[in-house]
Design a protein around this motif. Structure first.
Motif, PDB file in Angstrom:
ATOM      1  N   VAL A 286       0.743  -1.178  -0.068  1.00 24.46           N
ATOM      2  CA  VAL A 286      -0.019   0.165   0.132  1.00 24.46           C
ATOM      3  C   VAL A 286       1.041   1.198  -0.043  1.00 24.46           C
ATOM      4  O   VAL A 286       0.639   2.283  -0.867  1.00 24.46           O
ATOM      5  CB  VAL A 286      -1.250  -0.097   1.195  1.00 24.46           C
ATOM      6  CG1 VAL A 286      -1.619   1.262   1.243  1.00 24.46           C
ATOM      7  CG2 VAL A 286      -2.132  -1.282   1.070  1.00 24.46           C
ATOM      8  N   MET A 287       1.828   1.188   0.812  1.00 27.72           N
ATOM      9  CA  MET A 287       2.752   2.275   1.099  1.00 27.72           C
ATOM     10  C   MET A 287       3.457   2.483  -0.604  1.00 27.72           C
ATOM     11  O   MET A 287       3.733   3.708  -0.714  1.00 27.72           O
ATOM     12  CB  MET A 287       3.696   2.195   1.946  1.00 27.72           C
ATOM     13  CG  MET A 287       3.233   2.285   3.485  1.00 27.72           C
ATOM     14  SD  MET A 287       4.513   1.718   4.575  1.00 27.72           S
ATOM     15  CE  MET A 287       5.466   3.401   4.590  1.00 27.72           C
ATOM     16  N   ALA A 288       3.957   1.535  -1.059  1.00 23.16           N
ATOM     17  CA  ALA A 288       4.632   1.492  -2.524  1.00 23.16           C
ATOM     18  C   ALA A 288       3.585   2.094  -3.616  1.00 23.16           C
ATOM     19  O   ALA A 288       4.271   3.008  -4.085  1.00 23.16           O
ATOM     20  CB  ALA A 288       5.009   0.194  -2.822  1.00 23.16           C
ATOM     21  N   LEU A 289       2.192   1.786  -3.263  1.00 27.72           N
ATOM     22  CA  LEU A 289       1.375   2.553  -4.351  1.00 27.72           C
ATOM     23  C   LEU A 289       1.110   3.955  -4.253  1.00 27.72           C
ATOM     24  O   LEU A 289       1.001   4.967  -5.140  1.00 27.72           O
ATOM     25  CB  LEU A 289      -0.154   1.576  -4.203  1.00 27.72           C
ATOM     26  CG  LEU A 289      -0.233   0.200  -4.573  1.00 27.72           C
ATOM     27  CD1 LEU A 289      -1.389  -0.330  -4.318  1.00 27.72           C
ATOM     28  CD2 LEU A 289       0.111   0.120  -6.137  1.00 27.72           C
ATOM     29  N   LYS A 290       1.189   4.321  -2.669  1.00 27.89           N
ATOM     30  CA  LYS A 290       1.559   5.826  -2.554  1.00 27.89           C
ATOM     31  C   LYS A 290       2.764   6.502  -2.905  1.00 27.89           C
ATOM     32  O   LYS A 290       2.705   7.671  -2.506  1.00 27.89           O
ATOM     33  CB  LYS A 290       0.951   6.107  -1.149  1.00 27.89           C
ATOM     34  CG  LYS A 290      -0.579   5.523  -0.954  1.00 27.89           C
ATOM     35  CD  LYS A 290      -0.823   5.711   0.656  1.00 27.89           C
ATOM     36  CE  LYS A 290      -2.247   5.254   0.995  1.00 27.89           C
ATOM     37  NZ  LYS A 290      -2.534   5.700   2.389  1.00 27.89           N
ATOM     38  N   GLY A 291       3.877   5.945  -3.315  1.00 27.93           N
ATOM     39  CA  GLY A 291       4.834   6.314  -3.667  1.00 27.93           C
ATOM     40  C   GLY A 291       5.865   6.447  -2.576  1.00 27.93           C
ATOM     41  O   GLY A 291       6.859   7.160  -2.482  1.00 27.93           O
ATOM     42  N   LYS A 292       5.521   5.908  -1.234  1.00 32.00           N
ATOM     43  CA  LYS A 292       6.417   5.920  -0.067  1.00 32.00           C
ATOM     44  C   LYS A 292       7.596   5.053   0.070  1.00 32.00           C
ATOM     45  O   LYS A 292       8.424   5.157   0.733  1.00 32.00           O
ATOM     46  CB  LYS A 292       5.537   6.021   1.153  1.00 32.00           C
ATOM     47  CG  LYS A 292       4.337   6.965   1.344  1.00 32.00           C
ATOM     48  CD  LYS A 292       3.808   7.048   2.498  1.00 32.00           C
ATOM     49  CE  LYS A 292       2.636   8.107   2.646  1.00 32.00           C
ATOM     50  NZ  LYS A 292       1.725   8.023   4.093  1.00 32.00           N
ATOM     51  N   LEU A 293       7.471   3.949  -0.778  1.00 33.85           N
ATOM     52  CA  LEU A 293       8.394   2.889  -0.692  1.00 33.85           C
ATOM     53  C   LEU A 293       8.764   2.326  -2.172  1.00 33.85           C
ATOM     54  O   LEU A 293       7.819   2.333  -2.902  1.00 33.85           O
ATOM     55  CB  LEU A 293       8.010   1.572   0.180  1.00 33.85           C
ATOM     56  CG  LEU A 293       8.149   1.906   1.598  1.00 33.85           C
ATOM     57  CD1 LEU A 293       7.507   0.572   2.266  1.00 33.85           C
ATOM     58  CD2 LEU A 293       9.362   2.160   2.250  1.00 33.85           C
ATOM     59  N   THR A 294       9.779   1.977  -2.370  1.00 25.63           N
ATOM     60  CA  THR A 294      10.159   1.390  -3.788  1.00 25.63           C
ATOM     61  C   THR A 294      10.162  -0.310  -3.697  1.00 25.63           C
ATOM     62  O   THR A 294      10.135  -0.808  -2.293  1.00 25.63           O
ATOM     63  CB  THR A 294      11.764   1.675  -4.142  1.00 25.63           C
ATOM     64  OG1 THR A 294      12.721   1.295  -3.316  1.00 25.63           O
ATOM     65  CG2 THR A 294      11.875   3.352  -4.170  1.00 25.63           C
ATOM     66  N   VAL A 295      10.040  -0.897  -4.653  1.00 26.56           N
ATOM     67  CA  VAL A 295      10.141  -2.195  -4.719  1.00 26.56           C
ATOM     68  C   VAL A 295      11.379  -2.704  -3.753  1.00 26.56           C
ATOM     69  O   VAL A 295      11.484  -3.720  -3.040  1.00 26.56           O
ATOM     70  CB  VAL A 295       9.993  -2.827  -6.230  1.00 26.56           C
ATOM     71  CG1 VAL A 295      10.237  -4.489  -6.178  1.00 26.56           C
ATOM     72  CG2 VAL A 295       8.782  -2.274  -6.667  1.00 26.56           C
ATOM     73  N   GLY A 296      12.535  -2.245  -3.936  1.00 28.29           N
ATOM     74  CA  GLY A 296      13.802  -2.644  -3.521  1.00 28.29           C
ATOM     75  C   GLY A 296      13.810  -2.435  -1.898  1.00 28.29           C
ATOM     76  O   GLY A 296      14.341  -3.342  -1.152  1.00 28.29           O
ATOM     77  N   GLU A 297      13.113  -1.294  -1.616  1.00 32.81           N
ATOM     78  CA  GLU A 297      12.868  -1.225  -0.097  1.00 32.81           C
ATOM     79  C   GLU A 297      12.116  -2.269   0.716  1.00 32.81           C
ATOM     80  O   GLU A 297      12.223  -2.493   1.681  1.00 32.81           O
ATOM     81  CB  GLU A 297      12.303   0.452  -0.082  1.00 32.81           C
ATOM     82  CG  GLU A 297      13.655   1.250  -0.068  1.00 32.81           C
ATOM     83  CD  GLU A 297      13.125   2.638  -0.127  1.00 32.81           C
ATOM     84  OE1 GLU A 297      13.950   3.767   0.032  1.00 32.81           O
ATOM     85  OE2 GLU A 297      11.684   2.884  -0.488  1.00 32.81           O
ATOM     86  N   ILE A 298      11.109  -2.387  -0.337  1.00 31.10           N
ATOM     87  CA  ILE A 298      10.296  -3.648   0.472  1.00 31.10           C
ATOM     88  C   ILE A 298      10.801  -5.013   0.365  1.00 31.10           C
ATOM     89  O   ILE A 298      10.782  -5.369   1.637  1.00 31.10           O
ATOM     90  CB  ILE A 298       8.922  -3.900  -0.367  1.00 31.10           C
ATOM     91  CG1 ILE A 298       7.941  -2.580  -0.560  1.00 31.10           C
ATOM     92  CG2 ILE A 298       7.916  -4.791  -0.224  1.00 31.10           C
ATOM     93  CD1 ILE A 298       6.912  -2.579  -1.679  1.00 31.10           C
ATOM     94  N   SER A 299      11.651  -5.352  -0.433  1.00 32.66           N
ATOM     95  CA  SER A 299      12.512  -6.373  -0.517  1.00 32.66           C
ATOM     96  C   SER A 299      13.331  -6.561   0.682  1.00 32.66           C
ATOM     97  O   SER A 299      13.402  -7.340   1.452  1.00 32.66           O
ATOM     98  CB  SER A 299      13.106  -6.578  -1.867  1.00 32.66           C
ATOM     99  OG  SER A 299      12.177  -6.767  -2.919  1.00 32.66           O
ATOM    100  N   SER A 300      13.911  -5.227   1.036  1.00 33.37           N
ATOM    101  CA  SER A 300      14.942  -5.258   2.028  1.00 33.37           C
ATOM    102  C   SER A 300      14.422  -5.306   3.287  1.00 33.37           C
ATOM    103  O   SER A 300      14.577  -5.992   4.376  1.00 33.37           O
ATOM    104  CB  SER A 300      15.925  -3.917   1.833  1.00 33.37           C
ATOM    105  OG  SER A 300      16.458  -3.789   0.771  1.00 33.37           O
ATOM    106  N   PHE A 301      13.280  -4.522   3.623  1.00 32.04           N
ATOM    107  CA  PHE A 301      12.345  -4.707   4.808  1.00 32.04           C
ATOM    108  C   PHE A 301      12.012  -6.149   5.274  1.00 32.04           C
ATOM    109  O   PHE A 301      12.002  -6.283   6.373  1.00 32.04           O
ATOM    110  CB  PHE A 301      11.253  -3.511   4.755  1.00 32.04           C
ATOM    111  CG  PHE A 301      10.850  -3.152   6.311  1.00 32.04           C
ATOM    112  CD1 PHE A 301      11.417  -2.162   6.904  1.00 32.04           C
ATOM    113  CD2 PHE A 301      10.166  -3.690   6.928  1.00 32.04           C
ATOM    114  CE1 PHE A 301      11.089  -1.765   8.135  1.00 32.04           C
ATOM    115  CE2 PHE A 301       9.541  -3.701   8.285  1.00 32.04           C
ATOM    116  CZ  PHE A 301      10.197  -2.323   8.657  1.00 32.04           C
ATOM    117  N   LEU A 302      11.348  -6.648   4.270  1.00 30.65           N
ATOM    118  CA  LEU A 302      10.936  -8.302   4.362  1.00 30.65           C
ATOM    119  C   LEU A 302      12.118  -8.951   5.086  1.00 30.65           C
ATOM    120  O   LEU A 302      11.899  -9.756   5.717  1.00 30.65           O
ATOM    121  CB  LEU A 302      10.500  -8.696   3.049  1.00 30.65           C
ATOM    122  CG  LEU A 302       8.969  -8.107   2.869  1.00 30.65           C
ATOM    123  CD1 LEU A 302       8.673  -8.537   1.243  1.00 30.65           C
ATOM    124  CD2 LEU A 302       8.046  -8.386   3.839  1.00 30.65           C
TER     125      LEU A 302
END
Length: 597
Positions: A286-302
């Motif tokens: 949801v945050m990525a759709l709002k432009g607050k996170l990139t796909v790479g940042e999501i991968s890192s956080f997971l």
């Protein structure tokens, strides 16, 4: 899950949910243990540094993975980032190898010092310490407790340091990347903590029951093996087997319930981690759709969320091992705190030239101060006197010998050797003035020759053989597979009690000390051998002060002085002829043994 956070095999030794043996004073014990290993911790700072560097891999690798994902998402794969990531993993392997290499050396040096200090200290403890403790329990402290410390120092300590750096580093990165997702990750950690506590509370009772039944099972096995001759003699084999099966079945049932209960933990933890993983993926999406996170940042956080929760479970397991190790350290320090045998006084005398004049002056002693064993003993024994001590069991005969050899110190009065108090002599020299054959034989897992020359390894073979002949054991030794070079296993357990006793008599003959002590030296030999030993005793005690404790009065008729001790006091004393003419208790004992009453 990242391979950097894989649980090491050493941490899997204790089942999850198994209760640790809790120490009484963890802080105080750790301080004492740290002081005890002073001077043997060289290189520990390097291990600490390597732990920080190893945790750096767990912190940096997800970050660079996210960067690589972003580059691929943008259609521009970065080989430079991939090479950095590969270098990071190779560096992590090298750092962990160096960390384990250094810690193995440091840990074993520390354990070497602890075990040596404990053994050396035990050798200096008085006999009273060993008389009041189970020998098997003392051996457990020297082996099991030290091994628990060894495992904790070599493995658990490095993992604990690395996990500490990793948790702090990952938490800081997660907060920096997204405080909201960090809260979600912390929620899973809280759930895992509550789950672990609930499961441990349940399994603690089961594992305690398991250990209790295991103790009974081990005790029965030990009794069955040590007493196998009696089991067979009374035809109790089937009863022993049935009892073993009963205890073994009980252990199996409790152990199965304990393992099943503790086995709930990992699957439920995986469920919580997976649900958290999904929840973080949804929120981050949801945050990525709002432009607050990139796909790479999501991968890192997971990846960070996976690595953040795992150490908490492993730390709980490490803490269990840590508590057990500290409890073991307490048991070791308890022995190290025991007072050693008394130090020699300033200007202590040497025993060179000692003749063997012994004097007991109003001696009173009891193993417990409120229960005296010997009371007001007065004796004057000139050098070269052959003294026999007789009396009923528990009258204080062996205690008299323990005082003479300074295994114990008198509580009242004094014992003089050549006019000087025993405490005025150097203890090591004093013990060398006695040749001792105790009721309980002591042989070691070395050759027969070395057993006879124990404490006098420089003595030649001719003298050893002469001592064996004097004790009447030479013929028996020559029938052994390798004669005098035959190695005795299990402390001479393959020999009969009489054969073991004959070897200790040969050892005493070889010692040639001015004072000889024989405590029930013929209690385990046949009557023919007894007569031979009697003649050998007359020869070996000629011109030497000797103390013979015996129940077989036929072996002491030639003694210069016979003491009858009853209730801790000298009831009768004199030669055999004098005591027979007295027609007192000694005469009655002798006539009874000779079958004349």
């Amino acid at each position: 899950m990242d391979k950097n956070m894989a649980t090491p095999p050493s941490q899997l030794g204790r089942a999850r949910g198994v209760p640790a043996v809790k120490p009484k004073d963890m802080k105080g014990t750790l301080i004492r243990l740290w002081q005890l290993t002073k001077g043997h911790r060289k290189g520990l700072n390097w291990v600490l540094l390597l732990s920080a560097l190893a945790s750096g891999s767990a912190i940096l690798s997800p970050y660079f993975i996210g960067k690589v994902v972003n580059c691929i998402d943008q259609g521009n794969p970065s080989f430079r980032l991939m090479m950095i990531l590969m270098t990071l993993y190779l560096g992590d392997w090298l750092i962990r190898f160096l960390q384990q290499f250094l810690m193995a050396g440091i840990g074993q040096r520390m354990i070497l010092h602890i075990r040596t200090s404990l053994f050396v200290h035990m050798e200096k403890l008085p006999l009273s310490f060993f008389d009041t403790r189970q020998h098997g329990e003392l051996m457990s402290r020297l082996t099991n407790d030290v091994d628990n410390i060894s495992v904790t120092i070599s493995d658990s300590l490095t993992q604990l340091m690395m996990y500490g750096f990793t948790i702090i580093g990952i938490f800081c990165v997660m907060v920096y990347m997204s405080p909201m997702l960090t809260v979600v990750a912390l929620f899973s950690v809280l759930l895992i903590f509550c789950l672990t506590r609930a499961v441990t509370k349940r399994t603690r009772v089961l594992f305690r029951q398991q250990q209790e039944i295991l103790g009974k099972l081990n005790g029965q096995v030990e009794e069955s093996i040590s007493g196998i001759s009696m089991v067979k003699a009374f035809g109790q084999e089937q009863e022993m087997v049935e009892k073993f099966i009963e205890n073994n079945d009980a252990f199996c049932q409790v152990a199965a319930r304990a393992q099943i209960a503790s086995g709930y933990l990992m699957p439920m933890m995986n469920v919580i981690n997976n649900l958290t993983y999904v929840l973080i993926a949804i929120v981050s999406g949801v945050m990525a759709l709002k432009g607050k996170l990139t796909v790479g940042e999501i991968s890192s956080f997971l990846l960070y969320s996976r690595q953040f929760s795992r150490p908490f479970v492993d730390i709980a397991n490490i803490y269990n091992n840590f508590q057990t190790a500290v409890a073991g350290a307490e048991r070791i320090l308890e022995i190290l705190d025991e007072a050693c045998e008394p130090e020699d006084i300033d200007g202590a005398r040497s025993t060179d030239g000692v003749c063997g004049n012994v004097s007991f002056q109003d001696v009173t002693f009891g193993y417990r101060p409120d229960r005296p064993i010997l009371q007001h003993i007065d004796l004057e024994i000139p050098a070269g006197t052959r003294v026999a001590v007789v009396g009923p069991t528990g009258s204080g005969k062996t205690t008299l010998i323990h005082l003479l050899t300074r295994f114990y110190d008198v509580q009242e009065g004094a014992i003089l050797l050549d006019g000087y108090d025993l405490r005025d002599y150097r203890l090591g020299d004093l013990r060398q003035t006695f040749s001792v054959v105790l009721q309980d034989t002591a042989l070691f897992g070395i050759s027969v020759r070395q057993n006879i020359s124990y404490g006098h390894e420089e003595i030649g073979m001719e003298e050893i053989e002469a001592a064996a002949k004097a004790a009447g054991v030479d013929d028996f030794i020559r029938r052994l597979p390798r004669g005098y070079e035959t190695v005795l296993w299990q402390g001479g357990g393959e020999l009969s009690q009489g054969e073991r006793q004959l070897l200790t008599i040969a050892r005493a003959v070889l010692n040639q000390a001015p004072i000889m002590i024989l405590d029930e030296a013929t209690s385990s030999v046949d009557t023919v051998t007894e007569q031979n030993i009697r003649q050998a005793l007359l020869t070996m005690t000629e011109g030497r002060t000797s103390f013979l404790i015996a129940h077989r009065l036929s072996t002491i008729r030639d003694s210069d002085l016979i003491l009858l001790i009853r209730d801790g006091r000298i009831a009768e004393q004199g030669t055999h002829q004098q005591l027979m003419e007295l027609k007192g208790e000694y005469a009655q004992m002798y006539l009874t043994q000779m079958g004349q009453i």
